[in-house]
Motif scaffolding. Sequence first.
Motif, PDB file in Angstrom:
ATOM      1  N   CYS A 161      -7.122  -0.713  -6.875  1.00 51.76           N
ATOM      2  CA  CYS A 161      -8.681  -0.690  -7.185  1.00 51.76           C
ATOM      3  C   CYS A 161      -8.214  -0.490  -8.726  1.00 51.76           C
ATOM      4  O   CYS A 161      -7.456   0.615  -8.669  1.00 51.76           O
ATOM      5  CB  CYS A 161      -9.922  -0.804  -6.828  1.00 51.76           C
ATOM      6  SG  CYS A 161      -9.984   1.388  -6.348  1.00 51.76           S
ATOM      7  N   ILE A 162      -9.118   0.547  -9.933  1.00 53.76           N
ATOM      8  CA  ILE A 162      -8.723   0.742 -11.023  1.00 53.76           C
ATOM      9  C   ILE A 162      -9.752   1.186 -11.633  1.00 53.76           C
ATOM     10  O   ILE A 162     -11.356  -0.085 -11.097  1.00 53.76           O
ATOM     11  CB  ILE A 162      -8.230  -0.675 -11.790  1.00 53.76           C
ATOM     12  CG1 ILE A 162      -6.868  -0.570 -11.700  1.00 53.76           C
ATOM     13  CG2 ILE A 162      -8.010   0.201 -13.374  1.00 53.76           C
ATOM     14  CD1 ILE A 162      -5.995  -1.882 -12.894  1.00 53.76           C
ATOM     15  N   MET A 196       0.805  -1.174  -0.271  1.00 49.62           N
ATOM     16  CA  MET A 196      -0.242  -0.285  -0.039  1.00 49.62           C
ATOM     17  C   MET A 196       0.853   1.141  -0.427  1.00 49.62           C
ATOM     18  O   MET A 196       1.924   1.209   0.365  1.00 49.62           O
ATOM     19  CB  MET A 196      -1.422   0.145   0.662  1.00 49.62           C
ATOM     20  CG  MET A 196      -1.498   1.268   1.323  1.00 49.62           C
ATOM     21  SD  MET A 196      -2.911   1.582   3.289  1.00 49.62           S
ATOM     22  CE  MET A 196      -3.847   0.492   2.008  1.00 49.62           C
ATOM     23  N   ASN A 197       0.360   2.213  -0.913  1.00 49.24           N
ATOM     24  CA  ASN A 197       1.695   3.421  -0.588  1.00 49.24           C
ATOM     25  C   ASN A 197       1.167   3.959   0.722  1.00 49.24           C
ATOM     26  O   ASN A 197       0.374   4.353   1.372  1.00 49.24           O
ATOM     27  CB  ASN A 197       0.237   4.435  -1.871  1.00 49.24           C
ATOM     28  CG  ASN A 197       0.962   5.542  -2.360  1.00 49.24           C
ATOM     29  OD1 ASN A 197       1.699   6.341  -1.192  1.00 49.24           O
ATOM     30  ND2 ASN A 197       1.410   6.195  -3.741  1.00 49.24           N
ATOM     31  N   LEU A 198       2.429   4.535   1.026  1.00 52.79           N
ATOM     32  CA  LEU A 198       2.628   5.032   2.285  1.00 52.79           C
ATOM     33  C   LEU A 198       1.669   6.533   3.198  1.00 52.79           C
ATOM     34  O   LEU A 198       0.765   6.537   3.584  1.00 52.79           O
ATOM     35  CB  LEU A 198       4.010   5.360   2.475  1.00 52.79           C
ATOM     36  CG  LEU A 198       4.466   6.081   4.004  1.00 52.79           C
ATOM     37  CD1 LEU A 198       4.254   4.497   5.318  1.00 52.79           C
ATOM     38  CD2 LEU A 198       6.024   6.600   4.261  1.00 52.79           C
ATOM     39  N   SER A 199       1.836   7.324   1.548  1.00 57.56           N
ATOM     40  CA  SER A 199       0.789   8.250   1.868  1.00 57.56           C
ATOM     41  C   SER A 199      -0.454   8.228   2.130  1.00 57.56           C
ATOM     42  O   SER A 199      -1.765   9.066   3.148  1.00 57.56           O
ATOM     43  CB  SER A 199       0.767   9.316   0.829  1.00 57.56           C
ATOM     44  OG  SER A 199       0.407   8.780  -0.189  1.00 57.56           O
ATOM     45  N   VAL A 200      -1.139   7.326   1.421  1.00 60.99           N
ATOM     46  CA  VAL A 200      -2.588   6.506   1.383  1.00 60.99           C
ATOM     47  C   VAL A 200      -2.655   5.778   2.589  1.00 60.99           C
ATOM     48  O   VAL A 200      -3.729   6.449   3.579  1.00 60.99           O
ATOM     49  CB  VAL A 200      -2.677   5.164   0.529  1.00 60.99           C
ATOM     50  CG1 VAL A 200      -4.249   4.756   0.961  1.00 60.99           C
ATOM     51  CG2 VAL A 200      -3.187   6.023  -0.444  1.00 60.99           C
ATOM     52  N   VAL A 224      -0.307  -2.591 -10.602  1.00 60.26           N
ATOM     53  CA  VAL A 224      -1.527  -1.792  -9.293  1.00 60.26           C
ATOM     54  C   VAL A 224      -2.213  -2.572  -8.667  1.00 60.26           C
ATOM     55  O   VAL A 224      -2.846  -2.506  -7.706  1.00 60.26           O
ATOM     56  CB  VAL A 224      -2.341  -0.962 -10.389  1.00 60.26           C
ATOM     57  CG1 VAL A 224      -3.551  -0.334  -9.709  1.00 60.26           C
ATOM     58  CG2 VAL A 224      -1.603  -0.149 -11.425  1.00 60.26           C
ATOM     59  N   LEU A 225      -3.318  -3.757  -9.224  1.00 60.11           N
ATOM     60  CA  LEU A 225      -4.088  -4.630  -7.998  1.00 60.11           C
ATOM     61  C   LEU A 225      -3.072  -6.028  -8.025  1.00 60.11           C
ATOM     62  O   LEU A 225      -1.901  -5.834  -8.309  1.00 60.11           O
ATOM     63  CB  LEU A 225      -4.782  -5.079  -9.216  1.00 60.11           C
ATOM     64  CG  LEU A 225      -5.910  -4.467 -10.202  1.00 60.11           C
ATOM     65  CD1 LEU A 225      -6.644  -5.505 -11.330  1.00 60.11           C
ATOM     66  CD2 LEU A 225      -6.483  -3.830  -9.259  1.00 60.11           C
ATOM     67  N   ASP A 226      -3.386  -5.598  -6.471  1.00 59.25           N
ATOM     68  CA  ASP A 226      -2.999  -6.826  -5.855  1.00 59.25           C
ATOM     69  C   ASP A 226      -3.313  -8.804  -6.098  1.00 59.25           C
ATOM     70  O   ASP A 226      -3.176  -9.503  -4.949  1.00 59.25           O
ATOM     71  CB  ASP A 226      -3.209  -6.947  -4.579  1.00 59.25           C
ATOM     72  CG  ASP A 226      -4.211  -7.026  -3.832  1.00 59.25           C
ATOM     73  OD1 ASP A 226      -5.286  -6.953  -4.465  1.00 59.25           O
ATOM     74  OD2 ASP A 226      -4.572  -6.541  -2.508  1.00 59.25           O
TER      75      ASP A 226
END
Length: 116
Positions: A33-34, A1-5, A87-89
């Motif tokens: 998600c996209i 996960m993006n640290l800023s998120v 992008v997706l996991d």
Amino acid sequence: MNLSVREAVLDAGRALAVPDPVTEAFIRLLRPCIYLCPYDELPQELKKDARPAARALGFPHLPEDVEVPSYRSHVVTIDCAALPADVLDIDFPADGHLVILAEIADDHGRLPPVRQ
């Protein structure tokens, strides 16, 4: 996960007086998600490099030997090659198409007529 998120979610939880362990548990449930949207809804700066990634409704483009029952409606066809990589996991193919069909009924279980 993006640290800023992650930090943004933690900050929102703290602003709502949600204990950090509860917010952390929520963060573990988040999934990337996209978001697919109509071309006209894209911000102008994204339109230059945009390419169609999906086609909704209408008839699905399937190989000739694939039979689809008439009561299955075409929901969307996704062009896997048009999706951003990494992008997706979940494992998504790098190319090809994902066709999603559904049996759509009203509240009484009646199927709508299929348009030809």
